[in-house]
Design a protein around this motif. Structure first.
Motif, PDB file in Angstrom:
ATOM      1  N   PRO A   1      53.039   7.899   5.806  1.00  0.00           N
ATOM      2  CA  PRO A   1      54.425   7.387   6.003  1.00  0.00           C
ATOM      3  C   PRO A   1      55.400   8.571   5.819  1.00  0.00           C
ATOM      4  O   PRO A   1      56.436   8.153   6.546  1.00  0.00           O
ATOM      5  CB  PRO A   1      54.624   6.318   5.011  1.00  0.00           C
ATOM      6  CG  PRO A   1      53.293   6.020   4.835  1.00  0.00           C
ATOM      7  CD  PRO A   1      52.110   7.220   4.761  1.00  0.00           C
ATOM      8  N   LYS A   2      55.259   9.472   5.257  1.00  0.00           N
ATOM      9  CA  LYS A   2      56.443  10.643   5.077  1.00  0.00           C
ATOM     10  C   LYS A   2      56.925  10.954   6.251  1.00  0.00           C
ATOM     11  O   LYS A   2      58.076  11.529   6.503  1.00  0.00           O
ATOM     12  CB  LYS A   2      56.137  11.502   4.047  1.00  0.00           C
ATOM     13  CG  LYS A   2      57.278  12.323   3.526  1.00  0.00           C
ATOM     14  CD  LYS A   2      56.560  13.417   2.558  1.00  0.00           C
ATOM     15  CE  LYS A   2      57.810  14.506   2.226  1.00  0.00           C
ATOM     16  NZ  LYS A   2      57.708  15.596   1.507  1.00  0.00           N
TER      17      LYS A   2
ATOM     18  N   TYR B   1      57.960   9.634   9.059  1.00  0.00           N
ATOM     19  CA  TYR B   1      59.056   8.792   9.217  1.00  0.00           C
ATOM     20  C   TYR B   1      60.230   9.639   8.641  1.00  0.00           C
ATOM     21  O   TYR B   1      61.386   9.276   9.422  1.00  0.00           O
ATOM     22  CB  TYR B   1      58.951   7.392   8.650  1.00  0.00           C
ATOM     23  CG  TYR B   1      57.904   6.685   9.820  1.00  0.00           C
ATOM     24  CD1 TYR B   1      58.059   6.317  11.054  1.00  0.00           C
ATOM     25  CD2 TYR B   1      56.711   6.100   9.174  1.00  0.00           C
ATOM     26  CE1 TYR B   1      57.210   5.721  11.770  1.00  0.00           C
ATOM     27  CE2 TYR B   1      55.849   5.409   9.678  1.00  0.00           C
ATOM     28  CZ  TYR B   1      55.854   5.232  11.107  1.00  0.00           C
ATOM     29  OH  TYR B   1      55.171   4.321  11.821  1.00  0.00           O
ATOM     30  N   LYS B   2      60.277  10.053   7.838  1.00  0.00           N
ATOM     31  CA  LYS B   2      61.587  10.667   7.418  1.00  0.00           C
ATOM     32  C   LYS B   2      61.848  12.121   7.810  1.00  0.00           C
ATOM     33  O   LYS B   2      62.870  12.940   7.391  1.00  0.00           O
ATOM     34  CB  LYS B   2      61.668  10.667   5.740  1.00  0.00           C
ATOM     35  CG  LYS B   2      60.656  11.420   5.014  1.00  0.00           C
ATOM     36  CD  LYS B   2      60.950  11.515   3.720  1.00  0.00           C
ATOM     37  CE  LYS B   2      62.147  12.369   3.343  1.00  0.00           C
ATOM     38  NZ  LYS B   2      62.324  12.732   1.968  1.00  0.00           N
ATOM     39  N   MET B   3      60.875  12.703   8.455  1.00  0.00           N
ATOM     40  CA  MET B   3      61.163  14.107   8.880  1.00  0.00           C
ATOM     41  C   MET B   3      61.822  14.326   9.986  1.00  0.00           C
ATOM     42  O   MET B   3      61.883  13.246  10.589  1.00  0.00           O
ATOM     43  CB  MET B   3      59.483  14.673   9.233  1.00  0.00           C
ATOM     44  CG  MET B   3      58.551  14.620   8.049  1.00  0.00           C
ATOM     45  SD  MET B   3      57.098  15.308   8.612  1.00  0.00           S
ATOM     46  CE  MET B   3      55.662  14.966   7.296  1.00  0.00           C
TER      47      MET B   3
END
Lengths: 84, 214
Positions: free
Chosen positions: B51-52, B54-56
């Motif tokens: 899920p990380k 999505y913040k990239m």
């Protein structure tokens, strides 16, 4: 909690993530949503801007930001009791 | 210094709504989707469960997914220590895509979450975190992909025994113009491996995404 999820997505710029993609009890950091210390700053800002809540001490963050549910509970408990 | 042959054991590319591995198309996105939507659809196709992502920013997402594709079916930790695997990438626009987005946010409240992506080598960090790589890494900015320089730099790292495996390539993204081509280079050959030469890099770079050789 759906509104809070929308605010988290907007604040952290979580592109293409939908509120329903975040579980109420899903860990926000590390193995869960993968947030990091920079994101913790953003969440602190979110609490201040949206709810006028200032964390009393930084150590609270670990338990407050464990999941959307713990954040929501903290907001419910502290709204109207701002220390700011 | 040792002068041993290194090998391209896999390569992948992501460009123009297509994702390829070893020259074969494995995923095609819908027409008329923007970069972010395409990369999200590729992420879901690959089933990366990370899920990380999505913040990239889009540059990091592009490089991250190109490497996910590259390492399909491989776990480099079975063959190498974390310090033996490195990453060398390059592009033309550095982190301009994230820089522009960050500048837009400055009009209101500067966003730390956007600011952290205003360096191109952050994509290397994201890949390293995902795969626990701790070897040498570098990000170079040049107008065009420089096969000769990439070959020289990676070969030098191998010859100095700094690395036994290296992910190298081109990861470029600015708005809806994006292209990633990455190679897995190892000091040991595997079935189907290609010699790590300037000519082979050039050929696979052109052949990626259906470009004609020549």
């Amino acid at each position: 909690m759906a509104d809070l999820k929308k605010q988290i997505i907007a604040q952290l710029n979580l592109k293409d993530l939908k509120p329903e993609d975040i579980g109420d009890d899903q860990p926000l950091f590390v193995e869960g949503l993968g947030l990091d210390s920079i994101d913790a700053l953003e969440l602190i800002v979110l609490l201040q801007q949206e709810y006028k809540i200032k964390l009393a001490n930084a150590e609270e963050g670990q338990s407050v930001f464990r999941s959307v549910r713990t954040m929501a509970q903290y907001i419910t408990d502290h709204q109207g009791k701002s220390t700011a | 210094m040792k002068d041993e042959q290194a090998y391209i054991t896999a390569y992948s590319s992501v460009a123009r709504r297509s994702a390829c591995r070893n020259g074969n198309i494995v995923f095609q996105g819908d027409e008329n989707v923007n970069t972010g939507d395409f990369l999200t659809s590729l992420y879901k196709y690959l089933g990366a469960d990370y899920p990380k992502l999505y913040k990239m920013d889009n540059l990091s997402r592009l490089g991250f997914l190109a490497v996910e594709l590259l390492l399909t079916g491989r776990n480099l930790s079975e063959n190498y220590n974390p310090e033996e695997t490195g990453i060398v990438l390059s592009n033309a626009n550095a982190s301009l895509d994230a820089d522009v987005n960050y500048m837009a946010s400055v009009k209101n409240i500067p966003s730390p979450a956007l600011f952290v992506y205003t360096l191109p080598n952050i994509v290397i960090g994201e890949i390293s975190i995902r795969h626990h790589f701790k070897g040498e890494n570098a990000f170079f900015v040049s107008e065009k992909f420089d096969e000769a320089f990439m070959h020289f730099y990676v070969t030098d790292l191998f010859s100095r025994a700094a690395l036994k495996a290296c992910i190298c390539g081109w990861v470029e993204c600015f708005r809806d113009d994006y292209k990633a081509v990455v190679w897995l280079v190892e000091n040991n050959s595997r079935e189907g491996a290609l010699p790590f030469t300037i000519d082979q890099i050039h050929k696979s770079y052109l052949l990626s995404n259906g470009e004609t050789n020549g």
